[in-house]
Structure formats: structure tokens, C-alpha cells
Design a protein around this motif. Structure first.
Motif, short mmCIF file in Angstrom:
data_model
loop_
_atom_site.label_atom_id
_atom_site.label_comp_id
_atom_site.label_asym_id
_atom_site.label_seq_id
_atom_site.Cartn_x
_atom_site.Cartn_y
_atom_site.Cartn_z
N VAL A 194 0.83 -1.20 0.00
CA VAL A 194 0.00 0.00 0.00
C VAL A 194 0.87 1.25 0.00
CG1 VAL A 194 -1.61 1.37 1.38
CG2 VAL A 194 -2.02 -1.07 1.06
N ALA A 195 1.90 1.27 0.83
CA ALA A 195 2.78 2.43 0.91
C ALA A 195 3.48 2.69 -0.41
CB ALA A 195 3.81 2.23 2.02
N GLN A 196 4.01 1.65 -1.02
CA GLN A 196 4.72 1.81 -2.29
C GLN A 196 3.79 2.30 -3.40
OE1 GLN A 196 6.33 -2.14 -2.59
NE2 GLN A 196 8.25 -1.58 -1.60
N GLU A 197 2.59 1.72 -3.45
CA GLU A 197 1.66 2.09 -4.51
C GLU A 197 1.17 3.52 -4.39
OE1 GLU A 197 -1.41 -0.84 -4.39
OE2 GLU A 197 -0.27 -2.32 -5.56
N VAL A 198 0.90 3.97 -3.16
CA VAL A 198 0.40 5.33 -2.99
C VAL A 198 1.50 6.35 -3.28
CG1 VAL A 198 0.88 5.63 -0.52
CG2 VAL A 198 -1.08 6.77 -1.55
N LEU A 199 2.75 6.03 -2.96
CA LEU A 199 3.85 6.93 -3.28
C LEU A 199 4.10 6.98 -4.79
CD1 LEU A 199 6.37 6.09 -0.40
CD2 LEU A 199 5.01 8.17 -0.66
N ASP A 200 4.00 5.83 -5.45
CA ASP A 200 4.17 5.79 -6.90
C ASP A 200 3.09 6.63 -7.59
OD1 ASP A 200 6.40 4.19 -6.78
OD2 ASP A 200 5.30 2.31 -7.09
N ARG A 201 1.84 6.51 -7.13
CA ARG A 201 0.75 7.29 -7.75
C ARG A 201 0.96 8.79 -7.54
NH1 ARG A 201 -2.62 3.06 -5.69
NH2 ARG A 201 -3.17 4.36 -3.88
N ALA A 202 1.57 9.14 -6.41
CA ALA A 202 1.82 10.56 -6.12
C ALA A 202 3.09 11.07 -6.79
CB ALA A 202 1.89 10.78 -4.61
N GLY A 203 3.84 10.17 -7.45
CA GLY A 203 5.09 10.57 -8.10
C GLY A 203 6.21 10.87 -7.13
N LEU A 204 6.15 10.28 -5.94
CA LEU A 204 7.18 10.52 -4.93
C LEU A 204 8.17 9.36 -4.92
CD1 LEU A 204 5.02 11.84 -1.95
CD2 LEU A 204 6.52 13.18 -3.42
N PRO A 205 9.47 9.65 -5.01
CA PRO A 205 10.46 8.56 -4.94
C PRO A 205 10.53 7.99 -3.53
CG PRO A 205 11.57 10.69 -4.90
CD PRO A 205 10.11 10.97 -5.15
N TRP A 206 10.92 6.73 -3.41
CA TRP A 206 11.03 6.09 -2.10
C TRP A 206 12.16 5.07 -2.13
CZ3 TRP A 206 10.49 0.89 -2.68
CH2 TRP A 206 9.74 0.45 -3.79
N ARG A 207 12.62 4.69 -0.95
CA ARG A 207 13.58 3.60 -0.84
C ARG A 207 13.37 2.89 0.49
NH1 ARG A 207 18.66 4.37 1.89
NH2 ARG A 207 18.78 6.36 3.00
N ILE A 208 13.59 1.59 0.49
CA ILE A 208 13.46 0.80 1.70
C ILE A 208 14.77 0.91 2.49
CG2 ILE A 208 13.05 -1.48 2.67
CD1 ILE A 208 10.64 -0.41 1.25
N PRO A 249 1.05 11.50 0.98
CA PRO A 249 -0.30 11.19 0.49
C PRO A 249 -1.07 10.30 1.46
CG PRO A 249 1.36 9.99 -0.77
CD PRO A 249 2.10 10.99 0.06
N VAL A 250 -2.38 10.47 1.45
CA VAL A 250 -3.25 9.69 2.34
C VAL A 250 -3.23 8.22 1.94
CG1 VAL A 250 -5.62 9.37 3.15
CG2 VAL A 250 -4.73 11.68 2.77
N LEU A 251 -3.10 7.37 2.93
CA LEU A 251 -3.11 5.93 2.70
C LEU A 251 -4.53 5.39 2.75
CD1 LEU A 251 -0.15 5.24 5.11
CD2 LEU A 251 -0.07 4.70 2.67
N GLU A 252 -4.75 4.26 2.11
CA GLU A 252 -6.08 3.66 2.13
C GLU A 252 -6.33 2.96 3.47
OE1 GLU A 252 -5.52 -0.75 0.21
OE2 GLU A 252 -5.58 0.94 -1.19
N ASP A 253 -7.58 2.59 3.68
CA ASP A 253 -7.93 1.83 4.87
C ASP A 253 -7.48 0.38 4.70
OD1 ASP A 253 -9.10 4.11 5.75
OD2 ASP A 253 -11.16 3.39 5.62
N VAL A 254 -7.51 -0.34 5.81
CA VAL A 254 -7.23 -1.77 5.79
C VAL A 254 -8.31 -2.46 6.62
CG1 VAL A 254 -5.74 -1.79 7.83
CG2 VAL A 254 -5.40 -3.50 6.04
N GLU A 255 -8.63 -3.68 6.29
CA GLU A 255 -9.65 -4.42 7.01
C GLU A 255 -9.05 -5.62 7.73
OE1 GLU A 255 -13.59 -3.40 4.31
OE2 GLU A 255 -12.48 -5.26 3.90
#
Length: 286
Positions: A194-208, A249-255
Motif C-alpha cells: 500500500v505504501a509503495q503504490e500510494v507513493l508511486d501514484r503521487a510521483g514521490l520517490p522512495w527507498r526501503i 499522500p493519504v493511505l487507504e484503509d485496511v480491514e
């Protein structure tokens, strides 16, 4: 003679810290729990609850009673299970996601072993996706884990938002040339994905910057200031603060869901499932 029903209300009140939650978990009205505590105090001639504080707190006499109350309830559960008509026995293989174990599993297990002492419980702790894979091949009977929004497998327990957490969010640099430093479970991890996908959609680079299969390890890394950690809001570890919504960016919910394996012993899975349904909810939820 002490009333075991009154003792059960007393113990649950201590565990939840709330008359409302204790009543809800016991399946009675709040006034009933209050009445049970009053009758227990009258029987002992001692004040058990400190009523001068906003939160439920035991008096010195209440603390002294607690271990005895638990012992009496435990013994009663063992006797009833041993000689009662519905004597559950056998082996139950439970899989629980790492973050649930760190937050709220102890009370559930205490209740289960007290009520069903003849059942052997085999506990597996892993990532949600890994637990589902184990269940698919028949290695787990019941799974308590997370699922993505939109998925339909399992029995829904509750839904809550994922949040970004950091030791000091004000020092977090979110700008070109500064990839977002992620502290994450290894794949397959729902929160990592979820974290990786939301950052990718926002165009923000990331690294683990840190990977660990243990929430304790991830929490230690986040408390050391290595980066940001994604967790359900109610499971935010102490020492970490939520990153403001305008920084990332806002993260989605989880169930959170319960999934019983087809073909598993229904009596065993339902016995544990009923306890989990009563007690699993976000911390602080009404």
C-alpha cells in the motif's frame, strides 16, 4: 461466597479499563456491570474501584483481589470444560498477523485456555499474505489477519485507516532528491505494498531503508529515526507520531478479518472466533 459472575465482570473491567467496553464484551448492560462491582464490594466489605479518577483504576484491595479472581475463574472454566456436556478437545492451528499479536492477542488467549483447557492451540505468527498461503495448503485452521479494501474473503471484524508514523515527522524531508525512507515488512506485506503504490501514484520517490519480519524490529528502527513506518492507526507503537496529511499522500484503509479453513473443526474454530469477535476492535473504539 463470592459470585463468579461478579468476579468475571471485575476482571473484564480491569482488562478493558471501561464499564462500557466490559459490558459490551460480556454481552450485558453497563448498569449490570456496575451492579456486579457494587455487590462484590459489599460481599468483601472493601472498595475495589477508585472512583476519584476518570479512568477505571483498581484500589490496593482491588489489585490484591485480581489474581485470586483470575485463578477462581480459570479453575471454574477448567472444571466446566472437563465435566460439561460440550467438552471441546483437539488441536486448533491459529495464524495471526504480526501487528495483531503485538497489540491485543494476550487477552483472547487467556479467555480461550480458561474456557477450553483440553484444546491444544498451535500459534503461527507471520505476514497476512503468508498466513493465507499456509491456510490454502491446509496448514492453518483459522487466520486473523488483514485484507485489502475490495477483497471479500473472510469475516469482517473492523476497518480502519493506515497512517504514516515517524519519530519526528517535522524532520521528514519530502521533496525531489530526497526519497521517502520506508521501514517495512518484507514482501508479501499488505502495508508495504500500500505504501509503495500510494507513493508511486503521487510521483514521490522512495527507498526501503530497513526491512524486518518483526514489528518490534520495525518499531525500533522507526524510533531510531531511520524513516517512516506504515501501521493501522490504532496500532501505532509508543514513541512514534503520525505524519500530517499534507506531508505525505493519504493511505487507504485496511480491514481485519477472520478466515476459517473449509474442512476445519467447526466447533473449535467457532469457539475461538466468538472470543475474537467480542474482543478485537481498534483501541479506544466504543
Amino acid at each position: 461466597m463470592l459470585n463468579l459472575v461478579h468476579l468475571a465482570s471485575f476482571v473484564r473491567l480491569h482488562e478493558t479499563g471501561s464499564f462500557t467496553l466490559a459490558a459490551e464484551q460480556l454481552g450485558v448492560g453497563q448498569s449490570t456491570v456496575t451492579h456486579h462491582i457494587q455487590r462484590l464490594e459489599q460481599s468483601l466489605g472493601r472498595q475495589l474501584i477508585d472512583r476519584t479518577t476518570h479512568r477505571v483504576k483498581l484500589t490496593t484491595e482491588g489489585e490484591a483481589l485480581l489474581s485470586y479472581a483470575r485463578g477462581m475463574l480459570d479453575l471454574n472454566g477448567k472444571v466446566m470444560s472437563m465435566f460439561g456436556e460440550s467438552r471441546l478437545r483437539g488441536r486448533l492451528r491459529l495464524g495471526v498477523s504480526e501487528d495483531v499479536v503485538a497489540n491485543r492477542l494476550t487477552g483472547i488467549l487467556e479467555d480461550f485456555i480458561r474456557l477450553y483447557p483440553l484444546v491444544d492451540l498451535e500459534l503461527t505468527v507471520a505476514l497476512s499474505a503468508s498466513l493465507y498461503q499456509m491456510q490454502d495448503v491446509g496448514d492453518l485452521d483459522l487466520v486473523l489477519a488483514k485484507r485489502h479494501i475490495g477483497e471479500t474473503h473472510g469475516r469482517l471484524l473492523y476497518r480502519e485507516p493506515l497512517v504514516w508514523l515517524a519519530r519526528d515527522p517535522d524532520l521528514l524531508q519530502v521533496e525531489p532528491g530526497h526519497p521517502v525512507p520506508l521501514i517495512a515488512f518484507p514482501t508479501p506485506s499488505i502495508t508495504r505494498r500500500v505504501a509503495q503504490e500510494v507513493l508511486d501514484r503521487a510521483g514521490l520517490p522512495w527507498r526501503i531503508v530497513c526491512t524486518c519480519g518483526s514489528l518490534a524490529g520495525l518499531t525500533a528502527a522507526a524510533r531510531a529515526g531511520m524513516g517512516v513506518l506504515v501501521q493501522p492507526r490504532s496500532m501505532a507503537p509508543d514513541g512514534l507520531r503520525e505524519v500530517a496529511g499534507d506531508r505525505l499522500p493519504v493511505l487507504e484503509d485496511v480491514e481485519f478479518v477472520l478466515v476459517a479453513r473449509r474442512g476445519a473443526d467447526t466447533a473449535l474454530t467457532e469457539a475461538l472466533s466468538s472470543l475474537i469477535v467480542q474482543r478485537i476492535r481498534p483501541h479506544g473504539a466504543p
